[in-house]
Design a protein around this motif. Structure first.
Motif, PDB file in Angstrom:
ATOM      1  N   MET A   1      -7.539   8.290 -15.964  1.00 42.85           N
ATOM      2  CA  MET A   1      -7.566   9.618 -16.557  1.00 42.85           C
ATOM      3  C   MET A   1      -6.153  10.041 -16.935  1.00 42.85           C
ATOM      4  SD  MET A   1      -8.801  13.236 -14.845  1.00 42.85           S
ATOM      5  CE  MET A   1      -7.397  13.273 -13.714  1.00 42.85           C
ATOM      6  N   THR A   2      -5.952  10.458 -18.184  1.00 40.46           N
ATOM      7  CA  THR A   2      -4.640  10.868 -18.649  1.00 40.46           C
ATOM      8  C   THR A   2      -4.739  12.215 -19.358  1.00 40.46           C
ATOM      9  OG1 THR A   2      -3.927   8.582 -18.938  1.00 40.46           O
ATOM     10  CG2 THR A   2      -2.679  10.264 -20.099  1.00 40.46           C
ATOM     11  N   THR A   3      -3.861  13.134 -18.997  1.00 43.16           N
ATOM     12  CA  THR A   3      -3.731  14.403 -19.691  1.00 43.16           C
ATOM     13  C   THR A   3      -2.271  14.564 -20.071  1.00 43.16           C
ATOM     14  OG1 THR A   3      -3.216  15.710 -17.706  1.00 43.16           O
ATOM     15  CG2 THR A   3      -5.542  15.359 -18.213  1.00 43.16           C
ATOM     16  N   ASN A   4      -1.961  15.670 -20.719  1.00 36.77           N
ATOM     17  CA  ASN A   4      -0.576  15.920 -21.083  1.00 36.77           C
ATOM     18  C   ASN A   4       0.295  16.103 -19.855  1.00 36.77           C
ATOM     19  OD1 ASN A   4       1.437  16.384 -23.105  1.00 36.77           O
ATOM     20  ND2 ASN A   4       1.380  18.557 -22.587  1.00 36.77           N
ATOM     21  N   ALA A   5      -0.307  16.513 -18.745  1.00 40.30           N
ATOM     22  CA  ALA A   5       0.453  16.790 -17.528  1.00 40.30           C
ATOM     23  C   ALA A   5       0.393  15.664 -16.505  1.00 40.30           C
ATOM     24  CB  ALA A   5      -0.050  18.081 -16.886  1.00 40.30           C
ATOM     25  N   ARG A   6      -0.723  14.936 -16.457  1.00 42.38           N
ATOM     26  CA  ARG A   6      -0.909  13.942 -15.413  1.00 42.38           C
ATOM     27  C   ARG A   6      -1.556  12.672 -15.967  1.00 42.38           C
ATOM     28  NH1 ARG A   6       1.203  17.660 -13.221  1.00 42.38           N
ATOM     29  NH2 ARG A   6       0.767  18.625 -11.204  1.00 42.38           N
ATOM     30  N   THR A   7      -1.238  11.564 -15.311  1.00 43.45           N
ATOM     31  CA  THR A   7      -1.998  10.331 -15.469  1.00 43.45           C
ATOM     32  C   THR A   7      -2.442   9.908 -14.080  1.00 43.45           C
ATOM     33  OG1 THR A   7      -0.873   9.531 -17.465  1.00 43.45           O
ATOM     34  CG2 THR A   7      -1.909   7.883 -16.065  1.00 43.45           C
ATOM     35  N   VAL A   8      -3.727   9.660 -13.913  1.00 47.57           N
ATOM     36  CA  VAL A   8      -4.261   9.224 -12.623  1.00 47.57           C
ATOM     37  C   VAL A   8      -4.912   7.859 -12.814  1.00 47.57           C
ATOM     38  CG1 VAL A   8      -5.903   9.688 -10.776  1.00 47.57           C
ATOM     39  CG2 VAL A   8      -4.624  11.579 -11.817  1.00 47.57           C
ATOM     40  N   LEU A   9      -4.510   6.930 -11.976  1.00 45.31           N
ATOM     41  CA  LEU A   9      -5.048   5.577 -11.997  1.00 45.31           C
ATOM     42  C   LEU A   9      -5.704   5.315 -10.644  1.00 45.31           C
ATOM     43  CD1 LEU A   9      -4.962   2.995 -13.864  1.00 45.31           C
ATOM     44  CD2 LEU A   9      -3.015   2.255 -12.476  1.00 45.31           C
ATOM     45  N   LYS A  10      -6.939   4.800 -10.682  1.00 43.50           N
ATOM     46  CA  LYS A  10      -7.644   4.451  -9.456  1.00 43.50           C
ATOM     47  C   LYS A  10      -7.933   2.957  -9.474  1.00 43.50           C
ATOM     48  CE  LYS A  10      -9.935   8.963  -9.127  1.00 43.50           C
ATOM     49  NZ  LYS A  10     -11.241   9.672  -9.027  1.00 43.50           N
ATOM     50  N   VAL A  11      -7.615   2.297  -8.376  1.00 49.63           N
ATOM     51  CA  VAL A  11      -7.794   0.844  -8.292  1.00 49.63           C
ATOM     52  C   VAL A  11      -8.689   0.540  -7.098  1.00 49.63           C
ATOM     53  CG1 VAL A  11      -6.645  -1.381  -8.106  1.00 49.63           C
ATOM     54  CG2 VAL A  11      -5.493   0.515  -9.271  1.00 49.63           C
ATOM     55  N   GLU A  12      -9.857  -0.009  -7.384  1.00 43.55           N
ATOM     56  CA  GLU A  12     -10.787  -0.388  -6.317  1.00 43.55           C
ATOM     57  C   GLU A  12     -10.359  -1.734  -5.736  1.00 43.55           C
ATOM     58  OE1 GLU A  12     -12.974   1.608  -5.135  1.00 43.55           O
ATOM     59  OE2 GLU A  12     -12.685   3.137  -6.677  1.00 43.55           O
ATOM     60  N   LEU A  13     -10.328  -1.798  -4.412  1.00 44.11           N
ATOM     61  CA  LEU A  13      -9.821  -2.983  -3.719  1.00 44.11           C
ATOM     62  C   LEU A  13     -10.844  -3.515  -2.715  1.00 44.11           C
ATOM     63  CD1 LEU A  13      -6.320  -1.457  -2.854  1.00 44.11           C
ATOM     64  CD2 LEU A  13      -6.805  -3.004  -4.761  1.00 44.11           C
ATOM     65  N   ARG A  14     -10.604  -4.751  -2.263  1.00 45.91           N
ATOM     66  CA  ARG A  14     -11.391  -5.335  -1.181  1.00 45.91           C
ATOM     67  C   ARG A  14     -10.495  -6.356  -0.472  1.00 45.91           C
ATOM     68  NH1 ARG A  14     -15.339  -8.752  -5.192  1.00 45.91           N
ATOM     69  NH2 ARG A  14     -13.763 -10.230  -5.959  1.00 45.91           N
ATOM     70  N   PRO A  15     -10.786  -6.688   0.769  1.00 47.14           N
ATOM     71  CA  PRO A  15     -10.004  -7.728   1.444  1.00 47.14           C
ATOM     72  C   PRO A  15     -10.087  -9.049   0.687  1.00 47.14           C
ATOM     73  CG  PRO A  15     -11.268  -6.478   3.038  1.00 47.14           C
ATOM     74  CD  PRO A  15     -11.757  -6.043   1.687  1.00 47.14           C
ATOM     75  N   LEU A  16      -8.961  -9.713   0.546  1.00 42.70           N
ATOM     76  CA  LEU A  16      -8.932 -10.985  -0.178  1.00 42.70           C
ATOM     77  C   LEU A  16      -9.738 -12.052   0.549  1.00 42.70           C
ATOM     78  CD1 LEU A  16      -7.665 -12.607  -2.546  1.00 42.70           C
ATOM     79  CD2 LEU A  16      -5.778 -13.175  -1.006  1.00 42.70           C
ATOM     80  N   VAL A  17      -9.680 -12.010   1.883  1.00 42.69           N
ATOM     81  CA  VAL A  17     -10.403 -12.981   2.708  1.00 42.69           C
ATOM     82  C   VAL A  17     -11.181 -12.209   3.774  1.00 42.69           C
ATOM     83  CG1 VAL A  17     -10.216 -14.951   4.256  1.00 42.69           C
ATOM     84  CG2 VAL A  17      -8.629 -14.738   2.334  1.00 42.69           C
ATOM     85  N   GLY A  18     -12.441 -12.486   3.915  1.00 46.28           N
ATOM     86  CA  GLY A  18     -13.249 -11.819   4.922  1.00 46.28           C
ATOM     87  C   GLY A  18     -13.519 -10.369   4.570  1.00 46.28           C
ATOM     88  N   SER A  19     -13.795  -9.567   5.595  1.00 43.69           N
ATOM     89  CA  SER A  19     -14.119  -8.155   5.361  1.00 43.69           C
ATOM     90  C   SER A  19     -13.260  -7.209   6.175  1.00 43.69           C
ATOM     91  CB  SER A  19     -15.603  -7.904   5.690  1.00 43.69           C
ATOM     92  OG  SER A  19     -15.886  -8.254   7.038  1.00 43.69           O
ATOM     93  N   ARG A  20     -12.446  -7.741   7.080  1.00 39.66           N
ATOM     94  CA  ARG A  20     -11.604  -6.891   7.922  1.00 39.66           C
ATOM     95  C   ARG A  20     -10.219  -6.695   7.305  1.00 39.66           C
ATOM     96  NH1 ARG A  20     -10.670 -10.088  12.722  1.00 39.66           N
ATOM     97  NH2 ARG A  20     -11.256 -11.829  11.362  1.00 39.66           N
ATOM     98  N   PHE A  21      -9.589  -5.572   7.654  1.00 39.40           N
ATOM     99  CA  PHE A  21      -8.220  -5.319   7.217  1.00 39.40           C
ATOM    100  C   PHE A  21      -7.521  -4.454   8.258  1.00 39.40           C
ATOM    101  CE2 PHE A  21     -10.822  -1.897   5.613  1.00 39.40           C
ATOM    102  CZ  PHE A  21     -10.058  -0.758   5.842  1.00 39.40           C
TER     103      PHE A  21
END
Length: 307
Positions: A1-21
């Motif tokens: 999302m980008t406006t004249n005042a702000r840009t917001v970036l959302k990055v969905e992540l997951r553990p590279l190996v397994g499910s724990r972090f």
């Protein structure tokens, strides 16, 4: 999302190996859990830590110098009396306000006095925020991206510049994953008479990691703040290019935050910065706003003063 005042970036992540972090931990607190609209949540990486990680994208530890893609960008280098590298404004928690800069010397002048003169601070005169921003830009533009606070009691003013980029990582619908282990000693099995404190003995231990339904990294860029610095058009564009370079480099390099927290990118919501393009823009803009930038500043630090 980008406006004249702000840009917001959302990055969905997951553990590279397994499910724990393993999330970040805080003294006397441990992992920072909290309730959210998405259930039990967890702070995986704080804004302070993410600022350090973004800033680290501009630095090459192997060369003890900034990344080659940013060659020509000014910063403050701290050396000892023999000229050996110690630190820099990119590595210090307080950046340009580092104790090593303030208590060092620059061309024979104490760093604190030298910096006050560069910032243009005068008793009985209003604080000129744009003059302070221009001075910081000249010494190290990255300090305007991640903020700096000159908390000097002897100065008539204590200028503070907030972060122009705020980033953190949160996890939602989290559950603890409790496990354990043992530090095994094949020679001395008993842990008594102070042996454990000395590193001897077989010692069991527990470990708490987490699983999550969703992990998200957030990046918020405040364009209004960047414009408020009053830099030239090229100078403002240079800061924007630097921000894109840092975020792009961090995402390209992988989010291995800790030994047990290696995260992989699932999806990016918003326009992901192109690191190579950002580096090219930085190189071009350096030539356009060269008059606003100082050369690399060298500070000589010879040790702590008494008191």
């Amino acid at each position: 999302m980008t406006t004249n005042a702000r840009t917001v970036l959302k990055v969905e992540l997951r553990p590279l190996v397994g499910s724990r972090f393993q999330p970040t931990g805080f003294p006397d607190l441990g992992a920072a859990e909290f309730d959210s609209g998405d259930g039990r949540a967890l702070l995986v990486e704080s804004a302070q830590s993410m600022a350090n990680r973004l800033e680290a994208a501009t630095w090459d530890d192997a060369r003890a110098d900034q990344a080659e893609a940013l060659a020509g960008l000014p910063y403050v280098k701290v050396v000892d009396g023999s000229g050996a590298f110690l630190s820099s404004s990119r590595l210090e928690a307080h950046r340009l306000a580092s104790a090593y800069v303030m208590s060092g010397t620059i061309d024979g002048v104490k760093g604190e006095d030298w910096m006050r003169g560069r910032l243009g601070l005068q008793a009985g005169r209003p604080l000129d925020h744009r003059a302070v921003a221009r001075a910081c830009f000249a010494l190290d533009p990255v300090s305007l991206v991640h903020g700096v606070f000159f908390a000097r009691k002897a100065w008539p003013w204590q200028p503070k510049i907030a972060r122009a980029v705020t980033s953190f990582i949160e996890a939602y619908d989290v559950r603890p994953a409790v496990s354990g282990g043992v530090k095994r000693d094949v020679v001395i099995n008993e842990a008594k008479d102070g042996a454990t404190a000395e590193g001897y003995g077989t010692v069991p231990h527990h470990r708490v990691e987490y699983t999550a339904g969703r992990i998200t990294a957030y990046f918020a860029i405040d364009h209004s703040q960047v414009r408020s610095y009053g830099l030239s058009k090229a100078g403002t564009a240079l800061l924007t290019a630097l921000i894109d370079y840092e975020i792009g480099s961090l995402l390209d390099g992988g989010l291995r935050l800790r030994t047990a927290c290696d995260l992989d990118i699932v999806a990016v919501l918003g326009e992901r910065p192109d690191t190579a393009d950002a580096a090219g823009r930085v190189a071009k803009l350096l030539g356009e706003c060269g008059d606003e930038l100082a050369p690399v500043t060298t500070v000589t630090w010879t040790g702590r003063a008494k008191g």
